[in-house]
Every structure is written in C-alpha cells, then in structure tokens.
Design a protein around this motif. Structure first.
Motif, PDB file in Angstrom:
ATOM      1  N   LEU A  51      -3.941   7.425   9.664  1.00 49.64           N
ATOM      2  CA  LEU A  51      -5.217   6.683   9.794  1.00 49.64           C
ATOM      3  C   LEU A  51      -6.238   7.497  10.582  1.00 49.64           C
ATOM      4  CD1 LEU A  51      -3.825   3.114  10.631  1.00 49.64           C
ATOM      5  CD2 LEU A  51      -4.279   4.119   8.380  1.00 49.64           C
ATOM      6  N   LEU A  96      -7.925   7.176   7.029  1.00 53.83           N
ATOM      7  CA  LEU A  96      -8.080   5.728   6.913  1.00 53.83           C
ATOM      8  C   LEU A  96      -8.603   5.335   5.539  1.00 53.83           C
ATOM      9  CD1 LEU A  96      -8.201   2.852   8.122  1.00 53.83           C
ATOM     10  CD2 LEU A  96     -10.451   3.438   9.045  1.00 53.83           C
ATOM     11  N   GLU A  97      -9.525   6.108   5.003  1.00 55.49           N
ATOM     12  CA  GLU A  97     -10.096   5.816   3.692  1.00 55.49           C
ATOM     13  C   GLU A  97      -9.003   5.712   2.624  1.00 55.49           C
ATOM     14  OE1 GLU A  97     -12.179   5.756  -0.036  1.00 55.49           O
ATOM     15  OE2 GLU A  97     -12.506   4.890   1.947  1.00 55.49           O
ATOM     16  N   LYS A 125      -2.050  -1.159  13.941  1.00 51.93           N
ATOM     17  CA  LYS A 125      -2.398   0.259  13.838  1.00 51.93           C
ATOM     18  C   LYS A 125      -1.246   1.165  14.262  1.00 51.93           C
ATOM     19  CE  LYS A 125      -6.505   1.680  15.088  1.00 51.93           C
ATOM     20  NZ  LYS A 125      -7.635   2.150  15.960  1.00 51.93           N
ATOM     21  N   LEU A 157      -7.113   2.556   3.025  1.00 54.94           N
ATOM     22  CA  LEU A 157      -7.946   1.445   2.571  1.00 54.94           C
ATOM     23  C   LEU A 157      -7.935   1.357   1.051  1.00 54.94           C
ATOM     24  CD1 LEU A 157      -9.870  -0.810   3.492  1.00 54.94           C
ATOM     25  CD2 LEU A 157     -11.733   0.836   3.381  1.00 54.94           C
ATOM     26  N   ALA A 176       0.890  -1.152   0.000  1.00 59.50           N
ATOM     27  CA  ALA A 176       0.000   0.000   0.000  1.00 59.50           C
ATOM     28  C   ALA A 176       0.930   1.204   0.000  1.00 59.50           C
ATOM     29  CB  ALA A 176      -0.886  -0.007   1.241  1.00 59.50           C
ATOM     30  N   SER A 230      -4.676  -0.248   0.018  1.00 64.92           N
ATOM     31  CA  SER A 230      -4.655  -1.683   0.301  1.00 64.92           C
ATOM     32  C   SER A 230      -5.511  -2.455  -0.700  1.00 64.92           C
ATOM     33  CB  SER A 230      -5.152  -1.942   1.730  1.00 64.92           C
ATOM     34  OG  SER A 230      -4.329  -1.309   2.672  1.00 64.92           O
ATOM     35  N   ILE A 231      -6.677  -1.900  -1.034  1.00 68.84           N
ATOM     36  CA  ILE A 231      -7.544  -2.552  -2.017  1.00 68.84           C
ATOM     37  C   ILE A 231      -6.883  -2.540  -3.388  1.00 68.84           C
ATOM     38  CG2 ILE A 231      -9.755  -2.381  -3.235  1.00 68.84           C
ATOM     39  CD1 ILE A 231     -10.932  -1.293  -0.575  1.00 68.84           C
TER      40      ILE A 231
END
Length: 279
Positions: free
Chosen positions: A278, A132-133, A268, A136, A110, A139-140
C-alpha cells in the motif's frame, strides 16, 4: 428446487418503495431489469434448500462479465462449504449465523497474487504492484464482480446479503482459506432461498436530491432532506421491529468511535502483513 422468477413491481410502486411516497423521482425508461434492481433487499435467514446444480458456476460467469480495470481481472472468489470453516467465519463477522445457514457462501478476494505469479513466471518486475492504487483496483474489481453475481442470483429467485464484517480480521480469514500473499477477503456473500418471513421490505434510500449533483457538488437543503429521510427510516425500523432510531443516529453510532470499527481500524497493517505494501 427449480428457480423462481420474481414478481416485478410496477414502476411507480418500485420507486415509491425505494424512496418513500414523498421523494419519488420523475419516471423515466423502465424494464424488468431495473425493477429487479430496485427491489433488492438484504436477507439474513435462509432455507436449507440448495440451488440447482450449476448455480455457482452461473453466478461466477455473471461475475466475470462485469467490467474489470484494463482487463487485469484482479479478483477471485472462494466458495466455502465446510461447516467448521463457516462457523469460524461467522465468529469473525460478529456471530452472523446466516453465514452458517445459507446454502452458498462466497468470499470475494482482492487478488493481486495472480499478477505476482505472472511476473515471476515471466521473469519480470511489476513496479506498480505494491501501490495503494493497485489494491484499490482489485477491491473495486471484486465489488463489481460480486454485484453482477447478486443481480444474477436475484433474477433466479435467490436472495443475498453482503458480509463486510469479514474485514474484522482479514488475517484470520486468510489463514482459514489458505490465501497466498497478495490476496485478501474484502467481503463475503450469502446466497440462498429466503425464509418466507425474512424477505422484509425494501429499505428506503436517501432522496435522489441528496446524492445526484449536476455539474458541481451542491449541499442545498441537505438538513431538510435528512430530516425527511430520518422520519422515513424511523417508520421503517418500527414496522420491521428494528431498533427505532433515525438514519442520522445510525450513521453517528456506526462511525462514532474506533471501537465501532470492530477491528477494522487495524486493516492497514493487516493488509500489509498479507502482502499489500500500500505504498
């Protein structure tokens, strides 16, 4: 070594292998690509033979053809060949020797550091970067890219296995790979030609009735579905000389205690230390 075109099972056989003979879904459209996907299995023992020249670049081209949120392309990949580094990565991952054995080992990142460098170069502030979005999304993006690479590899007769255990210590991985702030290894991937005895069976999955919901979420006869699947997985484990327990027992054991997270309970703060606030 020349690439190997895998033998594709027929539709009925492929569906029965994936779901068991008592939970085969209705037959629908079919293709060699779908047969390849249903035939996926994780492999943890590899021959030393290197894939043909250009294989890495071909897999990355496939990876870069995956969807990416808003074309941000918030992922990178590190191909690791240094045996000493691989040995340390294997130790981080709980002693998974196939990390050292496979001819090609990839660490998928990521990676928000590139966006940060763009902002610095252009004298701009990216207010959404620390959230955080955005992590994410990165990571996706990495997962979608890696799965494209897996499908490409398997179409060439190569085998793969994901290594999520690199998250046992993301800070150590970052040090080993000299990652910049804002980049973190989210998983690894072994790629290579399987040892003949290591190919194994296709591992059964939950019946579609347990995961496919129409219009709204419904639990339905989940207990009965799970009981049937436990029987299927127990038989699979016995055939493959694995610990003969049920899927239910595996789930409970895997998530039962903080210790079972093997260091990932500290993920975290570790990610924050690597430059992911995050918020």
């Amino acid at each position: 070594m020349d690439s190997i075109t895998p033998t594709m099972p027929g539709q009925a056989e492929a569906l029965a292998l994936r779901y068991g003979p008592d939970a085969v879904p209705p037959a629908g459209p079919w293709s060699d690509a779908i047969a390849l996907l249903l035939g996926h299995r994780s492999v943890r023992a590899y021959r030393p033979d290197a894939p043909p020249a250009g294989t890495l670049e071909t897999l990355v081209a496939a990876a870069q053809s995956a969807a990416t949120s808003s074309n941000l392309q918030t992922w990178s990949v590190v191909a690791v060949s240094d045996p000493a580094v691989r040995a340390q990565l294997a130790t981080i991952a709980g002693g998974q020797k196939h990390i050292e054995q496979c001819p090609l080992f990839l660490v998928w990142l990521a990676d928000l550091s590139r966006l940060g460098r763009i902002a610095d170069a252009e004298g701009r502030t990216l207010e959404g970067l620390p959230y955080l979005e955005t992590f994410l999304v990165a990571s996706i993006d990495a997962a979608l890219a890696a799965q494209n690479a897996v499908v490409a590899a398997e179409s060439l007769g190569l085998s793969t296995v994901y290594i999520g255990a690199l998250r046992n210590d993301v800070e150590a991985v970052a040090r080993l790979l000299r990652l910049p702030p804002g980049a973190a290894g989210v998983f690894g991937l072994c790629v290579g030609y399987a040892e003949p005895a290591a190919t194994g069976e296709v591992k059964p999955r939950l019946p579609q009735s347990a995961v496919l919901h129409r219009e709204t979420y419904g639990i339905g006869d989940e207990r009965a579905q799970r009981a049937a699947y436990d029987g299927l997985m127990g038989a699979f484990s016995r055939r493959n000389e694995m610990q003969a327990d049920t899927w239910t027992e595996r789930v409970l054991a895997r998530i039962a205690s903080i210790r079972s997270l093997r260091g990932r309970d500290r993920l975290k703060p570790a990610l924050r230390a690597l430059g992911f606030p995050l918020r």
